[in-house]
Design an enzyme around this catalytic site. Structure first.
Site, PDB file in Angstrom:
ATOM      1  N   CYS A 272      -1.842   5.748   0.572  1.00  0.00           N
ATOM      2  CA  CYS A 272      -3.446   5.402   2.090  1.00  0.00           C
ATOM      3  C   CYS A 272      -3.175   7.866   1.956  1.00  0.00           C
ATOM      4  O   CYS A 272      -2.695   8.037   2.130  1.00  0.00           O
ATOM      5  CB  CYS A 272      -3.085   5.177   2.688  1.00  0.00           C
ATOM      6  SG  CYS A 272      -4.320   5.873   4.132  1.00  0.00           S
TER       7      CYS A 272
ATOM      8  N   ASN B  54       0.929  -1.094   0.244  1.00  0.00           N
ATOM      9  CA  ASN B  54      -0.108  -0.287  -0.241  1.00  0.00           C
ATOM     10  C   ASN B  54       0.748   1.126  -0.012  1.00  0.00           C
ATOM     11  O   ASN B  54       1.274   2.019   1.118  1.00  0.00           O
ATOM     12  CB  ASN B  54      -0.638  -0.013   0.985  1.00  0.00           C
ATOM     13  CG  ASN B  54      -1.975   1.239   1.349  1.00  0.00           C
ATOM     14  OD1 ASN B  54      -2.146   2.225   0.130  1.00  0.00           O
ATOM     15  ND2 ASN B  54      -2.794   1.227   2.073  1.00  0.00           N
TER      16      ASN B  54
ATOM     17  N   ILE C 230      -8.083   1.212  -7.484  1.00  0.00           N
ATOM     18  CA  ILE C 230      -7.565   2.165  -7.024  1.00  0.00           C
ATOM     19  C   ILE C 230      -7.915   2.333  -5.059  1.00  0.00           C
ATOM     20  O   ILE C 230      -8.518   1.489  -4.916  1.00  0.00           O
ATOM     21  CB  ILE C 230      -8.135   3.174  -7.228  1.00  0.00           C
ATOM     22  CG1 ILE C 230      -9.805   3.546  -7.169  1.00  0.00           C
ATOM     23  CG2 ILE C 230      -7.704   3.616  -8.620  1.00  0.00           C
ATOM     24  CD1 ILE C 230     -10.679   4.913  -7.231  1.00  0.00           C
TER      25      ILE C 230
ATOM     26  N   GLY D 125     -13.066  -0.197  -6.065  1.00  0.00           N
ATOM     27  CA  GLY D 125     -13.236   1.024  -6.578  1.00  0.00           C
ATOM     28  C   GLY D 125     -14.837   1.078  -6.444  1.00  0.00           C
ATOM     29  O   GLY D 125     -15.227   1.021  -7.501  1.00  0.00           O
TER      30      GLY D 125
HETATM   31  C1  LIG Z   1     -12.727   0.916   6.577  1.00  0.00           C
HETATM   32  C2  LIG Z   1     -11.668   1.256   5.206  1.00  0.00           C
HETATM   33  C3  LIG Z   1      -9.767   0.714   5.635  1.00  0.00           C
HETATM   34  C4  LIG Z   1      -9.161   0.485   4.261  1.00  0.00           C
HETATM   35  N1  LIG Z   1      -7.728   0.102   4.595  1.00  0.00           N
HETATM   36  C5  LIG Z   1      -7.076  -0.073   4.311  1.00  0.00           C
HETATM   37  C6  LIG Z   1      -5.457  -0.753   4.625  1.00  0.00           C
HETATM   38  O1  LIG Z   1      -5.645  -0.416   5.753  1.00  0.00           O
HETATM   39  N2  LIG Z   1      -4.689  -0.737   3.697  1.00  0.00           N
HETATM   40  C7  LIG Z   1      -4.934  -0.404   1.970  1.00  0.00           C
HETATM   41  O2  LIG Z   1      -4.478  -0.743   1.107  1.00  0.00           O
HETATM   42  N3  LIG Z   1      -6.289   0.162   1.755  1.00  0.00           N
HETATM   43  C8  LIG Z   1      -7.245   0.312   2.500  1.00  0.00           C
HETATM   44  N4  LIG Z   1      -8.678   0.592   2.397  1.00  0.00           N
HETATM   45  C9  LIG Z   1      -8.915   1.107   1.551  1.00  0.00           C
HETATM   46  C10 LIG Z   1      -9.463  -0.159   0.172  1.00  0.00           C
HETATM   47  O3  LIG Z   1      -8.904  -0.819   0.301  1.00  0.00           O
HETATM   48  C11 LIG Z   1     -10.139   0.188  -0.807  1.00  0.00           C
HETATM   49  O4  LIG Z   1      -8.580   0.476  -1.925  1.00  0.00           O
HETATM   50  C12 LIG Z   1     -10.763   1.549  -1.157  1.00  0.00           C
HETATM   51  O5  LIG Z   1     -11.943   2.080   0.195  1.00  0.00           O
HETATM   52  C13 LIG Z   1     -11.598   1.411  -2.316  1.00  0.00           C
HETATM   53  O6  LIG Z   1     -12.840   0.158  -2.468  1.00  0.00           O
HETATM   54  P1  LIG Z   1     -13.926   0.038  -2.617  1.00  0.00           P
HETATM   55  O7  LIG Z   1     -14.698   1.522  -3.044  1.00  0.00           O
HETATM   56  O8  LIG Z   1     -14.688  -1.396  -2.709  1.00  0.00           O
HETATM   57  O9  LIG Z   1     -13.804   0.293  -0.426  1.00  0.00           O
HETATM   58  C14 LIG Z   1      -9.786   0.835   2.868  1.00  0.00           C
HETATM   59  C15 LIG Z   1     -10.637   1.024   2.971  1.00  0.00           C
HETATM   60  C16 LIG Z   1     -11.719   1.550   4.024  1.00  0.00           C
HETATM   61  C17 LIG Z   1     -13.354   1.879   3.585  1.00  0.00           C
END
Ligand SMILES: Cc1cc2nc3c(=O)[nH]c(=O)nc-3n(C[C@H](O)[C@H](O)[C@H](O)COP(=O)(O)O)c2cc1C
Length: 332
Positions: free
Chosen positions: A157, A154, A220, A272
């Site tokens: 972030c 990652n 993403i 995403g």
């Molecule tokens: C509560 C939460 C915690 C997350 N923690 C991480 C993380 O620890 N590492 C990471 O690479 N992405 C993290 N993400 C990002 C997600 O893996 C993902 O890339 C992002 O939410 C977009 O996908 P989505 O629209 O399906 O949620 C987090 C997202 C959320 C909502």
């Protein structure tokens, strides 16, 4: 979160209701398997990092072994406490989080969580995050001797106050070095590089990951965002800004995935705002080898397993033998 019209009870999008008649005239079981570098996954549906804990918390709703793979919460070398609360707020049809990468730390993950998770038969990807280049190398080296099947870096972030985070993934030189050194440290474990969403030229960054040995890229991550309480004139999250995820980010994600998939030789993992199998199919048509489900898991923890079965039915009903028949067929 306000009820998302994208996720109605029967799963039907208004204009695609016909393709939802999933239970009639099914042929032989289609092949959903996908390849991520040297890894063969039984299906393309992966749990995204941060929304599936360390892999077993939601097992009653979503058995990790039924997915293509699960990606565990981002790990740092030492435990991190994350940001103060509130850390998640609804935002339109999505949500903004600033968890701040709270995690148990690498050693606790290896001692307590990885063994029981691997016992289920799940394919496991460990998501890692460091404050320096050497953190990534140390994390990768240690994980290369463990039972994890692959490692996701990652470097993107959006809600981290620590140095690094977003900047590593957006800076070409840092990205090249982190990828190269992590690939070396990982021995033969595949490295997936999770790219930042908001950059001028996503394809150049994806190529840097590829040229430095990544087995795949994922994109993403959530987008930099802010939610405001008008009355108090304060941010709704204690951290101030956070990362936007869920359906509002899907169009950007599709665009970035399509551009990268056309330009790269390595697999692209799309995520995403994926809330059902039709969303997943859009990413596959855009060229994604596999998809990850993040916010969708927070809305409905049974969603990924439902998607696996809906994808199989979709292929059968459309006389498709495998996902390769539609992957990358976007006319663009
Ligand atoms: C509560 C939460 C915690 C997350 N923690 C991480 C993380 O620890 N590492 C990471 O690479 N992405 C993290 N993400 C990002 C997600 O893996 C993902 O890339 C992002 O939410 C977009 O996908 P989505 O629209 O399906 O949620 C987090 C997202 C959320 C909502």
């Amino acid at each position: 979160m306000p009820k998302n019209p994208h996720l109605p009870k029967n799963g039907a999008k208004p204009d695609q209701a016909q393709s939802r008649d999933l239970n009639s005239n099914l042929g032989p079981e289609p092949d959903l398997s996908v390849k991520l570098g040297p890894l063969k996954l039984k299906n393309p549906v992966l749990a995204a990092s941060g929304t599936f804990g360390y892999g077993l918390e939601l097992a009653a709703f979503c058995p990790p072994q039924d997915l293509g793979a699960v990606i565990t919460k981002g790990l740092s070398l030492k435990p991190w406490s994350g940001n103060p609360s509130p850390r998640i707020v609804e935002a339109g049809f999505g949500l903004i989080n600033a968890i701040g990468l709270e995690n148990v730390g690498l050693e606790a993950f290896l001692e307590k969580y990885l063994g029981p998770l691997k016992k289920t038969g799940a394919v496991v990807g460990a998501n890692v995050l460091g404050q320096s280049q050497s953190d990534y190398v140390a994390l990768t080296e240690r994980l290369s001797q463990s039972q994890v099947d692959f490692i996701e870096l990652n470097v993107s972030c959006p809600n981290l106050q620590h140095p690094g985070g977003l900047s590593f993934g957006s800076d070409a030189l840092s990205l090249a070095q982190i990828t190269k050194n992590s690939v070396k440290a990982a021995n033969d474990k595949p490295i997936v590089v999770k790219l930042p969403p908001l950059v001028t030229d996503i394809v150049s960054l994806a190529k840097i990951a590829q040229d430095n040995g990544a087995s795949a890229v994922s994109l993403i991550n959530s987008l930099p965002a802010l939610s405001i309480n008008l009355e108090s004139r304060q941010a709704n999250l204690a951290n101030g800004p956070g990362g936007l995820s869920g359906p509002p980010i899907k169009p950007l994600a599709l665009r970035q995935v399509a551009l990268c998939a056309q330009a790269l030789a390595i697999p692209v993992i799309g995520l995403g705002g994926i809330m059902d199998h039709l969303d997943a199919l859009e990413f596959i048509v855009a060229g994604a080898e596999a998809v990850q489900i993040g916010t969708g898991l927070l809305v409905d923890p049974t969603l990924p397993v439902q998607m696996v079965s809906d994808l199989a039915k979709y292929l059968a009903q459309n006389n498709l033998k495998n996902l390769g028949e539609i992957r990358g067929t976007l006319k663009f």
